[in-house]
Design a protein around this motif. Structure first.
Motif, PDB file in Angstrom:
ATOM      1  N   ILE A  41       2.427   1.747  -3.369  1.00  0.00           N
ATOM      2  CA  ILE A  41       1.445   2.095  -4.392  1.00  0.00           C
ATOM      3  C   ILE A  41       0.924   3.515  -4.170  1.00  0.00           C
ATOM      4  N   TRP A  77      -1.875  -4.025 -10.474  1.00  0.00           N
ATOM      5  CA  TRP A  77      -0.475  -3.666 -10.245  1.00  0.00           C
ATOM      6  C   TRP A  77       0.393  -4.911 -10.320  1.00  0.00           C
ATOM      7  N   TRP A  87       6.429  -1.586  -7.573  1.00  0.00           N
ATOM      8  CA  TRP A  87       5.049  -1.827  -7.993  1.00  0.00           C
ATOM      9  C   TRP A  87       4.725  -0.913  -9.166  1.00  0.00           C
ATOM     10  N   THR A 145       3.492   5.742  -5.570  1.00  0.00           N
ATOM     11  CA  THR A 145       3.486   5.732  -7.036  1.00  0.00           C
ATOM     12  C   THR A 145       2.315   6.555  -7.579  1.00  0.00           C
ATOM     13  N   ARG A 174       0.818  -1.209   0.000  1.00  0.00           N
ATOM     14  CA  ARG A 174       0.000   0.000   0.000  1.00  0.00           C
ATOM     15  C   ARG A 174       0.855   1.264   0.000  1.00  0.00           C
ATOM     16  N   GLU A 177      -6.422  -2.653  -7.506  1.00  0.00           N
ATOM     17  CA  GLU A 177      -6.859  -1.439  -6.838  1.00  0.00           C
ATOM     18  C   GLU A 177      -8.137  -0.936  -7.502  1.00  0.00           C
ATOM     19  N   GLN A 225       4.453  -6.254  -9.470  1.00  0.00           N
ATOM     20  CA  GLN A 225       5.745  -5.959  -8.872  1.00  0.00           C
ATOM     21  C   GLN A 225       6.837  -6.441  -9.829  1.00  0.00           C
TER      22      GLN A 225
END
Lengths: 155, 155
Positions: free
Chosen positions: B33, B133, B141, B36, B30, B107, B135
């Motif tokens: 992300i 997403w 990510w 990002t 989390r 997400e 990795q």
């Protein structure tokens, strides 16, 4: 003769076998998901909104274009009832990509359906979607999150 | 004193601890992300399409409403360049739901941005999205699949 080490290895081997079985199961979802998509289109095209809704998880969410998100199987069934009553029909779904692991899968797909145009005549609509699939307690793969939008009209 | 049974249980306990560690790692994405997404909006709102594109996986696919799917980081960068040149700005993204496991996450999110209306005046646009997403090999990510559509206008 079981030495502790042998028993330990045997125990770990069992765990590894279980892990491999899970991989096998994880490779299996495509068939189940293809079948569920076939049931989705069959129910939709016969006007059976409850049959469509039953393929979603209890706590599913759909994210329709131009509308608010719709949460829960009951509200989702009502949404599809409205779409069917609005004249949408001849739905076709096609898996473009499917990746599954550990009870979740994501699918990228294409859709095609017929919808009433402004003059009332039926016309084709193309679209694309992502569905997050969730495996329920009984092992059934269910639509869990579902978002779509339109694609350019065919030539 | 280790009986075979105790050793077996100890081995299984190790496996369980490893499983729990994975859960802890799965709880970690989390933050990465969120960071990002903050970089996404900062790049977008400063007109840096390359900075936006760099946040996607090499083999990412975006599924824009009304358009065909766009594949690969280079084409995705060009897509966002066009959106920025078209006047889209003030993008805000908000995570509604995030679930991660084993190098994949999905997400569900909400978006808001300003876009030129028909008369040229800027007006708010609301939307929602699902991002899958992935990795990458370095643990970053990256947006891997990205689909969105509009929501009804705010009151």
């Amino acid at each position: 003769m079981h030495t502790p080490r042998k028993v330990l290895l045997s125990g770990l081997a069992g765990v590894l076998v279980a892990a491999v079985s899970n991989v096998a199961l994880a490779g299996d979802p495509r068939g189940a998901i293809e079948e569920t998509l076939a049931r989705f289109t069959a129910a939709f095209n016969s006007g059976d909104a409850a049959g469509v809704g039953a393929l979603y998880s209890e706590d599913a969410v759909i994210l329709p274009p131009g509308g608010e998100s719709v949460s829960g199987r009951e509200a989702i069934t009502a949404f599809w009832q409205g779409a069917i009553e609005g004249g949408l029909t001849d739905l076709e779904l096609q898996i473009v990509e499917l990746e599954a692991q550990d009870g979740r899968a994501f699918e990228v797909g294409k859709l095609r359906l017929m919808a009433p145009g402004e003059g009332g005549e039926m016309q084709p609509v193309l679209g694309k979607y992502i569905v997050v699939w969730k495996q329920d307690g009984e092992g059934n793969w269910r639509l869990h999150r579902d978002i779509w939008n339109t694609s350019p009209a065919a030539e």
